[in-house]
Design a protein around this motif. Structure first.
Motif, PDB file in Angstrom:
ATOM      1  N   TYR A 298       6.415  32.386 -19.337  1.00  0.00           N
ATOM      2  CA  TYR A 298       7.661  31.720 -18.951  1.00  0.00           C
ATOM      3  C   TYR A 298       7.862  31.890 -17.448  1.00  0.00           C
ATOM      4  CZ  TYR A 298      12.608  30.634 -18.480  1.00  0.00           C
ATOM      5  OH  TYR A 298      13.794  30.078 -18.077  1.00  0.00           O
ATOM      6  N   GLY A 299       8.212  30.792 -16.782  1.00  0.00           N
ATOM      7  CA  GLY A 299       8.431  30.866 -15.352  1.00  0.00           C
ATOM      8  C   GLY A 299       9.017  29.573 -14.823  1.00  0.00           C
ATOM      9  N   ASN A 300       8.859  29.379 -13.521  1.00  0.00           N
ATOM     10  CA  ASN A 300       9.411  28.207 -12.850  1.00  0.00           C
ATOM     11  C   ASN A 300       8.286  27.447 -12.168  1.00  0.00           C
ATOM     12  OD1 ASN A 300      10.566  27.005 -10.078  1.00  0.00           O
ATOM     13  ND2 ASN A 300      12.182  26.948 -11.633  1.00  0.00           N
ATOM     14  N   ILE A 301       8.294  26.130 -12.312  1.00  0.00           N
ATOM     15  CA  ILE A 301       7.323  25.295 -11.629  1.00  0.00           C
ATOM     16  C   ILE A 301       8.062  24.394 -10.641  1.00  0.00           C
ATOM     17  CG2 ILE A 301       7.362  23.603 -13.524  1.00  0.00           C
ATOM     18  CD1 ILE A 301       4.418  22.979 -12.755  1.00  0.00           C
ATOM     19  N   SER A 302       7.620  24.408  -9.403  1.00  0.00           N
ATOM     20  CA  SER A 302       8.271  23.616  -8.346  1.00  0.00           C
ATOM     21  C   SER A 302       7.298  22.569  -7.828  1.00  0.00           C
ATOM     22  CB  SER A 302       8.732  24.516  -7.199  1.00  0.00           C
ATOM     23  OG  SER A 302       7.642  25.215  -6.630  1.00  0.00           O
ATOM     24  N   SER A 303       7.854  21.409  -7.459  1.00  0.00           N
ATOM     25  CA  SER A 303       7.038  20.296  -6.968  1.00  0.00           C
ATOM     26  C   SER A 303       7.681  19.682  -5.735  1.00  0.00           C
ATOM     27  CB  SER A 303       6.885  19.213  -8.050  1.00  0.00           C
ATOM     28  OG  SER A 303       6.282  19.732  -9.208  1.00  0.00           O
ATOM     29  N   GLU A 304       6.837  19.241  -4.812  1.00  0.00           N
ATOM     30  CA  GLU A 304       7.283  18.538  -3.614  1.00  0.00           C
ATOM     31  C   GLU A 304       6.369  17.342  -3.387  1.00  0.00           C
ATOM     32  OE1 GLU A 304       7.127  21.244  -0.392  1.00  0.00           O
ATOM     33  OE2 GLU A 304       8.836  22.459  -1.062  1.00  0.00           O
ATOM     34  N   TYR A 305       6.963  16.236  -2.943  1.00  0.00           N
ATOM     35  CA  TYR A 305       6.119  15.084  -2.637  1.00  0.00           C
ATOM     36  C   TYR A 305       6.636  14.378  -1.396  1.00  0.00           C
ATOM     37  CZ  TYR A 305       9.420  11.474  -4.277  1.00  0.00           C
ATOM     38  OH  TYR A 305      10.494  10.650  -4.416  1.00  0.00           O
ATOM     39  N   SER A 306       5.704  13.750  -0.712  1.00  0.00           N
ATOM     40  CA  SER A 306       6.031  12.879   0.423  1.00  0.00           C
ATOM     41  C   SER A 306       5.208  11.612   0.261  1.00  0.00           C
ATOM     42  CB  SER A 306       5.701  13.563   1.750  1.00  0.00           C
ATOM     43  OG  SER A 306       4.330  13.875   1.836  1.00  0.00           O
ATOM     44  N   THR A 307       5.816  10.487   0.576  1.00  0.00           N
ATOM     45  CA  THR A 307       5.125   9.216   0.371  1.00  0.00           C
ATOM     46  C   THR A 307       5.374   8.268   1.542  1.00  0.00           C
ATOM     47  OG1 THR A 307       4.850   7.365  -1.175  1.00  0.00           O
ATOM     48  CG2 THR A 307       7.061   8.217  -0.903  1.00  0.00           C
ATOM     49  N   PHE A 308       4.374   7.444   1.816  1.00  0.00           N
ATOM     50  CA  PHE A 308       4.457   6.416   2.861  1.00  0.00           C
ATOM     51  C   PHE A 308       4.088   5.088   2.224  1.00  0.00           C
ATOM     52  CE2 PHE A 308       2.211   3.723   5.927  1.00  0.00           C
ATOM     53  CZ  PHE A 308       3.195   3.557   6.894  1.00  0.00           C
TER      54      PHE A 308
ATOM     55  N   ALA B   8       0.853  -1.187   0.000  1.00  0.00           N
ATOM     56  CA  ALA B   8       0.000   0.000   0.000  1.00  0.00           C
ATOM     57  C   ALA B   8       0.892   1.242   0.000  1.00  0.00           C
ATOM     58  CB  ALA B   8      -0.916   0.013   1.211  1.00  0.00           C
ATOM     59  N   GLU B   9       0.440   2.282  -0.694  1.00  0.00           N
ATOM     60  CA  GLU B   9       1.224   3.515  -0.782  1.00  0.00           C
ATOM     61  C   GLU B   9       0.302   4.721  -0.714  1.00  0.00           C
ATOM     62  OE1 GLU B   9       4.421   5.841  -3.710  1.00  0.00           O
ATOM     63  OE2 GLU B   9       3.715   3.808  -4.186  1.00  0.00           O
ATOM     64  N   LEU B  10       0.708   5.727   0.058  1.00  0.00           N
ATOM     65  CA  LEU B  10       0.018   7.012   0.146  1.00  0.00           C
ATOM     66  C   LEU B  10       1.010   8.107  -0.232  1.00  0.00           C
ATOM     67  CD1 LEU B  10      -1.834   6.567   3.575  1.00  0.00           C
ATOM     68  CD2 LEU B  10      -2.795   6.256   1.291  1.00  0.00           C
ATOM     69  N   MET B  11       0.622   8.985  -1.152  1.00  0.00           N
ATOM     70  CA  MET B  11       1.516  10.049  -1.604  1.00  0.00           C
ATOM     71  C   MET B  11       0.763  11.368  -1.689  1.00  0.00           C
ATOM     72  SD  MET B  11       3.467  10.610  -5.284  1.00  0.00           S
ATOM     73  CE  MET B  11       4.804   9.458  -4.996  1.00  0.00           C
ATOM     74  N   GLU B  12       1.425  12.440  -1.282  1.00  0.00           N
ATOM     75  CA  GLU B  12       0.895  13.798  -1.484  1.00  0.00           C
ATOM     76  C   GLU B  12       1.875  14.559  -2.363  1.00  0.00           C
ATOM     77  OE1 GLU B  12      -1.238  16.522   1.484  1.00  0.00           O
ATOM     78  OE2 GLU B  12       0.768  17.412   1.367  1.00  0.00           O
ATOM     79  N   LEU B  13       1.378  15.081  -3.469  1.00  0.00           N
ATOM     80  CA  LEU B  13       2.196  15.804  -4.434  1.00  0.00           C
ATOM     81  C   LEU B  13       1.668  17.229  -4.560  1.00  0.00           C
ATOM     82  CD1 LEU B  13       4.367  15.887  -6.702  1.00  0.00           C
ATOM     83  CD2 LEU B  13       2.577  15.070  -8.262  1.00  0.00           C
ATOM     84  N   THR B  14       2.539  18.210  -4.335  1.00  0.00           N
ATOM     85  CA  THR B  14       2.159  19.626  -4.418  1.00  0.00           C
ATOM     86  C   THR B  14       3.018  20.320  -5.468  1.00  0.00           C
ATOM     87  OG1 THR B  14       1.567  19.661  -2.069  1.00  0.00           O
ATOM     88  CG2 THR B  14       1.899  21.784  -3.147  1.00  0.00           C
ATOM     89  N   SER B  15       2.374  21.022  -6.386  1.00  0.00           N
ATOM     90  CA  SER B  15       3.080  21.755  -7.435  1.00  0.00           C
ATOM     91  C   SER B  15       2.559  23.183  -7.488  1.00  0.00           C
ATOM     92  CB  SER B  15       2.882  21.095  -8.805  1.00  0.00           C
ATOM     93  OG  SER B  15       3.334  19.764  -8.801  1.00  0.00           O
ATOM     94  N   SER B  16       3.446  24.134  -7.793  1.00  0.00           N
ATOM     95  CA  SER B  16       3.040  25.533  -7.911  1.00  0.00           C
ATOM     96  C   SER B  16       3.960  26.254  -8.882  1.00  0.00           C
ATOM     97  CB  SER B  16       3.053  26.220  -6.543  1.00  0.00           C
ATOM     98  OG  SER B  16       4.368  26.243  -6.006  1.00  0.00           O
TER      99      SER B  16
END
Length: 224
Positions: A132-142, A96-104
């Protein structure tokens, strides 16, 4: 009182509603879209699910270089939060896997658009925007692994990561605008066609055609 109301109605109907799109006019625009989505696949034993919340906001300032032709610059903000989950049986092991992915992203842009009058106070515009710009992403998973054999054992893992990339996007999109008064209008973005290049790598470029009403944007326009 009735005569006054009739007089005001006649004045409103005869006011020059196209004046705000004459040469030299300035338009301040603000628009946005908020969307929630849910993707659910598979039976209980092998199941994946994704829940996403997406927010798009934009402001721009345009100048009519000639009647009905507007050019300008703007700033767009995008944020997405996605929760993913999966459950898979493989032989005598369940994972089983749980993930949260945030992008802005925050992207400056320039644009040009032509406003074609349909009926009094209603326009259909065709717009071309370069951003034109920058897109950043962060994720955490269990992640969890459980054996269902007689010698039952379990294992747990966690992970976190982040990354960012430059993004260039060209968008061609139609928009309806209805002017309530000569100074105030309501707009409806009807989707569009986009071509995006991350980190200037053409091999990773993508082409998207999307006129789905779920992605339409609503906004206000103010003639200054």
């Amino acid at each position: 009182m009735k005569k006054l109301a009739v007089t005001l109605l006649v004045l409103c109907c005869t006011m020059p509603f196209y004046a705000q799109l004459q040469k030299g006019a300035v338009l301040l625009s603000a628009e946005g879209n908020y969307q929630k989505s849910l993707n659910d696949n598979g039976p209980t034993t092998n199941h994946t699910q994704s829940k996403a919340k997406n927010l798009n906001l934009g402001v721009s300032l345009g100048l009519a270089l000639r009647d009905n032709f507007v050019v300008g610059a703007g700033l767009d903000y995008y944020r997405s939060v996605e929760d993913r989950s999966s459950q898979v049986f493989m032989g005598e092991t369940i994972s089983a896997e749980l993930m949260e992915l945030t992008s802005s992203s925050l992207m400056p842009s320039v644009f040009a658009g032509y406003y074609a009058p349909i009926i009094d106070r209603l326009y259909l515009s065709t717009n071309l925007k370069l951003a034109y710009g920058n897109i950043s992403s962060e994720y955490s998973t269990f992640m969890a692994f459980q054996s269902i054999s007689w010698s039952s054992s379990s294992e747990f893992r966690t992970a976190e990561n982040s990354n960012s990339s430059d993004l260039f996007v060209t968008t061609l999109y139609p928009e309806l605008t209805y002017f309530i008064t000569p100074k105030l209008g309501l707009s409806l973005g009807l989707g569009g066609i986009a071509y995006s290049i991350p980190d200037w790598e053409t091999d990773s470029a993508s082409f998207l055609v999307n006129f789905n009403p779920a992605y339409w944007s609503f906004g206000l326009k103010l003639a200054l």
